[in-house]
Design an enzyme around this catalytic site. Structure first.
Site, short mmCIF file in Angstrom:
data_model
loop_
_atom_site.label_atom_id
_atom_site.label_comp_id
_atom_site.label_asym_id
_atom_site.label_seq_id
_atom_site.Cartn_x
_atom_site.Cartn_y
_atom_site.Cartn_z
N ASP A 1 -0.10 3.95 1.08
CA ASP A 1 -0.46 4.73 2.27
C ASP A 1 0.45 4.42 3.46
OD1 ASP A 1 -2.53 5.93 0.93
OD2 ASP A 1 -4.02 4.47 1.57
N THR B 1 0.83 -1.20 0.00
CA THR B 1 0.00 0.00 0.00
C THR B 1 0.87 1.25 0.00
OG1 THR B 1 -1.54 1.38 1.26
CG2 THR B 1 -0.29 -0.18 2.52
N ARG C 1 0.82 7.39 -7.85
CA ARG C 1 0.91 5.94 -7.66
C ARG C 1 1.16 5.20 -8.97
NH1 ARG C 1 -5.34 4.15 -6.49
NH2 ARG C 1 -5.87 3.60 -8.62
#
Lengths: 403, 403
Positions: free
Chosen positions: B137, B135, B297
């Site tokens: 994040d 991820t 991303r």
């Protein structure tokens, strides 16, 4: 007699504008009648304010490192000099006994050089004024292309290469808004991120063609029906048949603006409004819009080596044309092979204030794609080491439960 | 008995998620009791639909090229399986006689693996289920960091390095909105683009701290007064004291939304609204906002080699834990030195559905900057070959006219 050189940078920064500046500075110092090289701090604004950096006192080592750094190391300005402003510039050049003036910039900057050159001639002052080309928009006439454009184009191509892969993994509609108010070259560069036949961008909207919202929605619908997804490149400068920017038009229709003013750059409004149109009129759920904004001209770490080399050379050649030639002018890039280029000095009047747009042969008949002629034109400029995208082969396994 | 392996990718794509997939595929084929390696087409959705690719028939050469390609080569899905959905998954795994299930994803995906693992145990079916972390994040607990984050962080750092240079050349206020709804790691990465003491980002707003619009405006004003310019990094997830996202709050106040719904991602609204606040309340003219959106991303050509290596290794280690271990689990990354890392298998319950946010020691007391502890944490993850920015020395020339 020993002379002073002044170098300045104008307009929007690029990834390689410092190459041109350093090329001009280092080349100047090879000439024995040059004893000082100044840099104007923040472009023409720095000239009228007499804000000069003494670049003669800079190390060549640091100059080489600055050359590799994107954006304008001397600072820039958005001032667009009129005749009076140019007369102020000339007054300062005279006061500081500048003998050579090199101004790196786009068509506005070349017009400034043209007026300053005229003022010097009228005053019978011995000044050599040379315009060095720079613009990510690629809209300078006479030039095959302009320094700064290839690196920005590379960013746009790599961005769409990634956006296409992302959109393939999680299908939907994706819109990427690209800079370029009048010329679509940078938006068209999105096509160079395309590899497989079903890759995006599936649709490319350029300011060279009239944008029709109904046609746009029909294009998106047809693409979604064909591929189940749709990647779209849009120029910030798209406009209707009357020339009204779509950003302004859509904002009026939906009355969404807080203070009544609509910007084209530095805001995500056009992408958001086009996404809203698609969601409300076509009913697709996953609709995403990105505005590439300042990333496309300032991102550090995405540069074309061809662009670097040429930006350096236009700076060097400007000095050579100034020292060995007998006229002012604008350095232009000519394509001489596949791929090779060379430089010549064009009259300032030929370049100043004019805008080049994409020729018809670069735009497909559909108006929403580029031609192979454009691919052939742009590919060598993107430089070496372009990333490539690979896929898994679709060897599907027979179903067991739902045969 | 010969067994089948199934690999799937879930959630948002990253720059290195294919490294993990290829690591798992190639490592699986080294074990003699594995005779087939399947890939689920578009994540868990592909499993319930029995859409499998036979990756055993893929060449290792192409697999290596796919590993270097960003985004999810198997396709992904936004489906969040509940118990019933997981039972469907299990039914298909059984029907295809899958013996090993590897799912690459974030905390939602780890929860799916946890439920599928339980279903298999309840049914007494011999299945080894392993979650492989991923991820941008960086919000998975137990992990020092997660694959995908370092490359996205590198993009954000390089983007702000460039935005700062651009803003230095043409001063004003610049806002860059970064992904991360609950965890501010990616927004905080903007600080790694900073070199000289007056470089931006000058202000960083994280979802770990309450966002107060008045305080924000005061911060911007103070920065403008100090530096004459202001570069700001904002997380898309910033919220007020009640937890209401600022994007929603500002949209309500100014009633600007066309259809009543406000998105956090895939739109430039938050940046635009913050720019409007600054323009209308502080009166600065040059205020620009970019939303990094999907670029951060999916951009091809900005990857951390450390991230690539670790993403590959978590895939390989997942297979080794599955083959040689005796329990299901989630592969986690541990930091073991400056810089070195290792991997262990954590219980699925320890990771599943939990969210990590930035610890207080990474956030400065002002709440608008990061600490050296965070710089020390992030720098090695960004990998080798990070670009650097250089400046001209300010050797000013004495004025002649305006002494």
């Amino acid at each position: 007699m020993a002379k002073k050189v002044l170098v300045a940078q104008g307009g929007g920064p690029t990834a390689v504008i410092n190459q041109s500046m350093v090329g001009a500075v280092l080349e100047s110092r090879k000439f024995r009648d040059v004893h000082l090289v100044y840099g104007a701090f923040h472009g023409v604004r720095g000239i009228v304010d007499e804000e000069f950096l003494d670049l003669t006192r800079e190390t060549s080592h640091n100059l080489e490192l600055v050359a590799e750094t994107p954006s304008s190391a001397l600072g820039s300005t958005r001032d667009k000099p009129d005749l009076k402003y140019c007369q102020e510039i000339f007054k300062v050049l005279k006061a500081h006994e500048i003998g050579y003036f090199f101004y790196i910039g786009g068509n506005d900057s070349s017009d400034t050089v043209r007026i300053v050159s005229e003022e010097a001639r009228k005053a019978n002052y011995d000044l050599r004024s040379i315009h060095i080309p720079k613009t990510i928009d690629n809209d300078l006439v006479e030039n095959d292309h302009t320094p700064g454009f290839p690196s920005a184009a590379r960013f746009v191509a790599q961005a769409f290469m990634g956006a296409n892969l992302d959109n393939w993994a999680l299908p939907g509609v994706y819109i990427g808004v690209v800079m370029g108010r009048h010329a679509g070259f940078l938006t068209a560069a999105s096509a160079l991120g395309k590899k497989f036949p079903d890759d995006g961008p599936h649709l490319i909207y350029l300011p060279e063609r009239v944008f029709d919202t109904e046609k746009f929605l029909a294009d998106v619908k047809a693409t979604m029906e064909r591929y189940g997804r749709c990647v779209i490149a849009v120029s910030e400068g798209i406009h209707d048949a009357e020339g009204t920017p779509i950003a302004v038009k859509l904002a009026k229709e939906v009355e969404k603006d807080a203070h009544g003013n609509v910007q084209l750059s530095g805001t995500g409004q056009l992408a958001d409004m086009l996404c809203d149109e698609i969601k409300s009129k076509l009913g697709y759920k996953r609709v995403r819009g990105d505005t590439f904004g300042y990333l496309q001209r300032s991102f550090v770490g995405c540069v074309s080596d061809v662009d670097q080399r040429e930006a350096r050379e236009v700076g060097e050649k400007a000095v050579q044309f100034a020292m060995w030639g007998d006229s002012d002018g604008s350095v232009v890039i000519e394509r001489t092979g596949f791929y090779s280029s060379d430089y010549r000095l064009a009259p300032l009047e030929a370049v100043a204030g004019k805008t080049k747009v994409m020729p018809d042969e670069f735009i497909s008949d559909s108006g929403t794609d580029v031609t192979d002629a454009f691919r052939l034109y742009l590919r060598p400029l993107l430089g070496s080491g372009m990333p490539d995208a690979f896929r898994l082969r679709q060897n599907m396994v027979p179903k067991v439960l739902k045969k």
